[in-house]
Write a protein that holds these residues in place. Structure first.
Motif, PDB file in Angstrom:
ATOM      1  N   ALA A  87      43.718  53.892 -83.373  1.00 55.12           N
ATOM      2  CA  ALA A  87      42.288  53.594 -83.279  1.00 55.12           C
ATOM      3  C   ALA A  87      41.768  53.214 -84.650  1.00 55.12           C
ATOM      4  N   VAL A  88      40.770  52.347 -84.668  1.00 53.76           N
ATOM      5  CA  VAL A  88      40.083  51.962 -85.897  1.00 53.76           C
ATOM      6  C   VAL A  88      38.605  52.281 -85.719  1.00 53.76           C
ATOM      7  N   ILE A  89      38.028  52.939 -86.717  1.00 47.91           N
ATOM      8  CA  ILE A  89      36.589  53.222 -86.709  1.00 47.91           C
ATOM      9  C   ILE A  89      35.981  52.543 -87.920  1.00 47.91           C
ATOM     10  N   ASN A  90      35.011  51.689 -87.702  1.00 49.03           N
ATOM     11  CA  ASN A  90      34.368  50.953 -88.793  1.00 49.03           C
ATOM     12  C   ASN A  90      32.907  51.380 -88.923  1.00 49.03           C
ATOM     13  N   LEU A  91      32.604  52.063 -90.015  1.00 50.22           N
ATOM     14  CA  LEU A  91      31.234  52.506 -90.290  1.00 50.22           C
ATOM     15  C   LEU A  91      30.630  51.765 -91.480  1.00 50.22           C
ATOM     16  N   ALA A  92      31.283  50.720 -91.959  1.00 56.65           N
ATOM     17  CA  ALA A  92      30.892  50.076 -93.214  1.00 56.65           C
ATOM     18  C   ALA A  92      29.574  49.326 -93.088  1.00 56.65           C
ATOM     19  N   GLY A  93      28.805  49.358 -94.167  1.00 53.30           N
ATOM     20  CA  GLY A  93      27.548  48.622 -94.239  1.00 53.30           C
ATOM     21  C   GLY A  93      26.612  49.233 -95.253  1.00 53.30           C
ATOM     22  N   ALA A  94      25.974  48.411 -96.068  1.00 58.26           N
ATOM     23  CA  ALA A  94      25.009  48.904 -97.053  1.00 58.26           C
ATOM     24  C   ALA A  94      23.832  49.567 -96.351  1.00 58.26           C
ATOM     25  N   GLY A  95      23.235  50.564 -97.015  1.00 60.00           N
ATOM     26  CA  GLY A  95      22.141  51.317 -96.419  1.00 60.00           C
ATOM     27  C   GLY A  95      20.895  50.475 -96.188  1.00 60.00           C
ATOM     28  N   VAL A  96      20.390  50.501 -94.960  1.00 57.55           N
ATOM     29  CA  VAL A  96      19.232  49.674 -94.603  1.00 57.55           C
ATOM     30  C   VAL A  96      17.992  50.084 -95.389  1.00 57.55           C
ATOM     31  N   GLY A  97      17.813  51.385 -95.609  1.00 55.59           N
ATOM     32  CA  GLY A  97      16.613  51.853 -96.296  1.00 55.59           C
ATOM     33  C   GLY A  97      16.814  52.193 -97.755  1.00 55.59           C
ATOM     34  N   ASP A  98      17.957  51.780 -98.321  1.00 54.54           N
ATOM     35  CA  ASP A  98      18.261  52.178 -99.694  1.00 54.54           C
ATOM     36  C   ASP A  98      17.452  51.431-100.738  1.00 54.54           C
ATOM     37  N   LYS A  99      17.089  50.174-100.448  1.00 56.49           N
ATOM     38  CA  LYS A  99      16.381  49.351-101.426  1.00 56.49           C
ATOM     39  C   LYS A  99      15.336  48.501-100.712  1.00 56.49           C
ATOM     40  N   ARG A 100      14.405  47.945-101.493  1.00 57.46           N
ATOM     41  CA  ARG A 100      13.443  47.001-100.927  1.00 57.46           C
ATOM     42  C   ARG A 100      14.177  45.772-100.419  1.00 57.46           C
ATOM     43  N   TRP A 101      13.633  45.171 -99.374  1.00 60.55           N
ATOM     44  CA  TRP A 101      14.292  44.040 -98.744  1.00 60.55           C
ATOM     45  C   TRP A 101      13.961  42.724 -99.448  1.00 60.55           C
ATOM     46  N   THR A 102      14.537  42.526-100.614  1.00 59.51           N
ATOM     47  CA  THR A 102      14.488  41.218-101.242  1.00 59.51           C
ATOM     48  C   THR A 102      15.435  40.290-100.487  1.00 59.51           C
ATOM     49  N   ALA A 103      15.322  39.013-100.752  1.00 61.13           N
ATOM     50  CA  ALA A 103      16.240  38.071-100.111  1.00 61.13           C
ATOM     51  C   ALA A 103      17.683  38.408-100.477  1.00 61.13           C
ATOM     52  N   ALA A 104      17.893  38.823-101.722  1.00 63.89           N
ATOM     53  CA  ALA A 104      19.241  39.152-102.173  1.00 63.89           C
ATOM     54  C   ALA A 104      19.771  40.387-101.448  1.00 63.89           C
ATOM     55  N   TYR A 105      18.914  41.412-101.260  1.00 70.71           N
ATOM     56  CA  TYR A 105      19.420  42.627-100.612  1.00 70.71           C
ATOM     57  C   TYR A 105      19.611  42.411 -99.118  1.00 70.71           C
ATOM     58  N   LYS A 106      18.809  41.566 -98.503  1.00 75.50           N
ATOM     59  CA  LYS A 106      19.029  41.258 -97.089  1.00 75.50           C
ATOM     60  C   LYS A 106      20.382  40.577 -96.906  1.00 75.50           C
ATOM     61  N   LYS A 107      20.778  39.777 -97.869  1.00 77.53           N
ATOM     62  CA  LYS A 107      22.104  39.161 -97.803  1.00 77.53           C
ATOM     63  C   LYS A 107      23.194  40.227 -97.929  1.00 77.53           C
ATOM     64  N   VAL A 108      22.970  41.217 -98.789  1.00 75.82           N
ATOM     65  CA  VAL A 108      23.924  42.321 -98.923  1.00 75.82           C
ATOM     66  C   VAL A 108      24.057  43.073 -97.604  1.00 75.82           C
ATOM     67  N   LEU A 109      22.920  43.324 -96.948  1.00 79.26           N
ATOM     68  CA  LEU A 109      22.939  44.031 -95.668  1.00 79.26           C
ATOM     69  C   LEU A 109      23.773  43.280 -94.631  1.00 79.26           C
ATOM     70  N   VAL A 110      23.626  41.974 -94.615  1.00 79.88           N
ATOM     71  CA  VAL A 110      24.380  41.166 -93.654  1.00 79.88           C
ATOM     72  C   VAL A 110      25.854  41.105 -94.042  1.00 79.88           C
ATOM     73  N   ASP A 111      26.123  40.712 -95.289  1.00 80.26           N
ATOM     74  CA  ASP A 111      27.512  40.498 -95.709  1.00 80.26           C
ATOM     75  C   ASP A 111      28.342  41.777 -95.630  1.00 80.26           C
ATOM     76  N   SER A 112      27.728  42.910 -95.980  1.00 77.05           N
ATOM     77  CA  SER A 112      28.486  44.163 -96.003  1.00 77.05           C
ATOM     78  C   SER A 112      28.918  44.582 -94.606  1.00 77.05           C
ATOM     79  N   ARG A 113      28.250  44.083 -93.588  1.00 75.66           N
ATOM     80  CA  ARG A 113      28.613  44.378 -92.205  1.00 75.66           C
ATOM     81  C   ARG A 113      29.521  43.303 -91.610  1.00 75.66           C
ATOM     82  N   ILE A 114      29.179  42.054 -91.824  1.00 71.97           N
ATOM     83  CA  ILE A 114      29.934  40.973 -91.200  1.00 71.97           C
ATOM     84  C   ILE A 114      31.309  40.830 -91.830  1.00 71.97           C
ATOM     85  N   ASP A 115      31.397  40.908 -93.156  1.00 70.86           N
ATOM     86  CA  ASP A 115      32.699  40.744 -93.810  1.00 70.86           C
ATOM     87  C   ASP A 115      33.671  41.853 -93.413  1.00 70.86           C
TER      88      ASP A 115
END
Length: 296
Positions: free
Chosen positions: A60-88
C-alpha cells in the motif's frame, strides 16, 4: 502489510506512522533529505524521481504530501507552491505505481473537503459535485493526478479530510491558545459549518481503508458537523473559558488575506461512505472529539 508513506512530517503523518506500526504494519517513509535509517528512502517528487523498486515492494502507498494551506498568506507564489506540492508528489507516485511490477494493491491519497466549496446549510457527501473557488479547483486537479495508478488497476482512495482536532495542529492550534488566554470566540458570523473529525477516528479510518472494499472519494469527517458557534462553545466548555470575543470577517481578512474567504466558508460535509460501511466512530459528537483533542 508493507506500507510506503509520503508526506508524513505533518501533525497527522507523525501520528499515523506509529499508529500503523502499532497495528502490525511495516512502514517505509519517503523523505526529501538524505535517508537517516533503514525506515527511510530518499525521493525527489519535483523531479519525478522515486525508486520504483521501493514502490513495487509496497502493498500500500499512502500519500499525505502537500504544503500547509493555512501556513502563509496566499500570494500568487504561495498558491503555486500549494498546487505544485500536491500535483508533483501525487503524479510521481501514481506513475511509479503504474510502472511497478508487482504493483501496490492500494493508494490512499490525500484530498480535502475543500472539494465541495461553500455548501451553506446544505449537507453534502461523496456523491455531491465539486464546488467553486481555489481550494475546490485544487482538489479536482489533485485527485485527477491519481488516474495513472487507477488505470493500472490499483485501488485508489481519495481521502477528503475535514478538520482533524488536535491542540498542537490544524485549526484548533491557534484557537486553543486564544481560548486559554480568555480571548476566544466564534469566527465571523459563527453560522458556517465545520467538518471536524477526531484524530483517533482519522487514524482508525485510514487504517480501515487499507483493506476495505472501497475506492474513490471518502470523506474523513465526523458524523455530526456543527456550526462555528457550536464548535467554539464546545472548546470553551472543555477549557472552562468564556466564549465572548468573536473575530469579525474583516479582521480575518486583514490577517489572512484571500485565505480568509476560504476560512469562513460553510461546509456541511457528511461521511457517507464510512457511514454506509458501518465504520465505528469512537467520537460521534463535537464534545467527545473536543475532549480528546484538548486532553490528549
Amino acid at each position: 502489510m508493507q506500507i510506503l508513506i509520503a508526506g508524513a512530517s505533518g501533525f497527522l503523518g507523525q501520528r499515523l506512522i506509529p499508529h500503523l506500526r502499532s497495528s502490525g504494519h511495516q512502514v517505509t517513509q519517503l523523505v526529501r533529505r538524505p535517508a537517516r535509517n533503514a525506515g527511510e528512502v530518499w525521493w525527489d517528487p519535483m523531479a519525478g524521481m522515486v525508486d520504483t523498486a521501493v514502490v513495487s515492494a509496497a502493498d500500500a502507498v499512502i500519500n499525505l504530501a502537500g504544503a500547509g494551506v493555512g501556513d502563509k498568506r496566499w500570494t500568487a507564489a504561495y498558491k503555486k507552491v500549494l498546487v505544485d506540492s500536491r500535483i508533483d508528489t501525487t503524479t510521481t507516485l501514481a506513475r511509479a505505481i503504474a510502472a511497478a511490477e508487482p504493483r501496490p494493491r492500494v493508494l490512499l491519497n490525500s484530498s480535502a473537503v475543500g472539494y465541495y466549496g461553500d455548501t451553506g446549510d446544505r449537507a453534502v457527501d461523496e456523491q455531491s459535485p465539486a464546488g467553486d473557488g481555489f481550494l475546490a479547483d485544487l482538489c479536482k486537479v489533485w485527485e485527477a493526478a491519481t488516474v495513472p495508478a487507477e488505470d493500472a488497476g490499483t485501488r485508489v482512495v481519495l481521502l477528503r479530510t475535514g478538520l482533524p482536532l488536535a491542540r498542537d495542529g490544524g485549526l484548533l492550534k491557534p484557537l486553543y491558545l486564544q481560548f486559554k488566554l480568555f480571548a476566544g470566540g466564534r469566527m465571523g458570523s459563527g453560522r458556517q459549518y465545520l467538518p471536524w473529525i477526531s484524530v483517533p477516528d482519522w487514524l482508525a479510518a485510514v487504517t480501515y481503508l487499507l483493506d476495505a472494499d472501497v475506492s474513490g472519494p471518502v470523506n474523513l469527517t465526523g458524523p455530526d458537523p456543527v456550526t462555528n458557534a457550536e464548535f467554539s462553545a464546545a472548546l470553551a466548555r472543555q477549557l472552562h473559558r468564556p466564549n465572548l470575543f468573536p473575530v469579525p470577517g474583516f479582521a480575518l481578512q486583514a490577517v489572512l488575506g484571500e485565505f480568509a474567504g476560504e476560512a469562513l466558508v460553510s461546509q456541511r460535509v457528511l461521511p457517507g461512505v464510512l457511514t454506509r460501511e458501518g465504520f465505528p466512530f469512537r467520537h460521534r459528537t463535537i464534545d467527545e472529539a473536543m475532549a480528546v483533542a484538548v486532553n490528549a
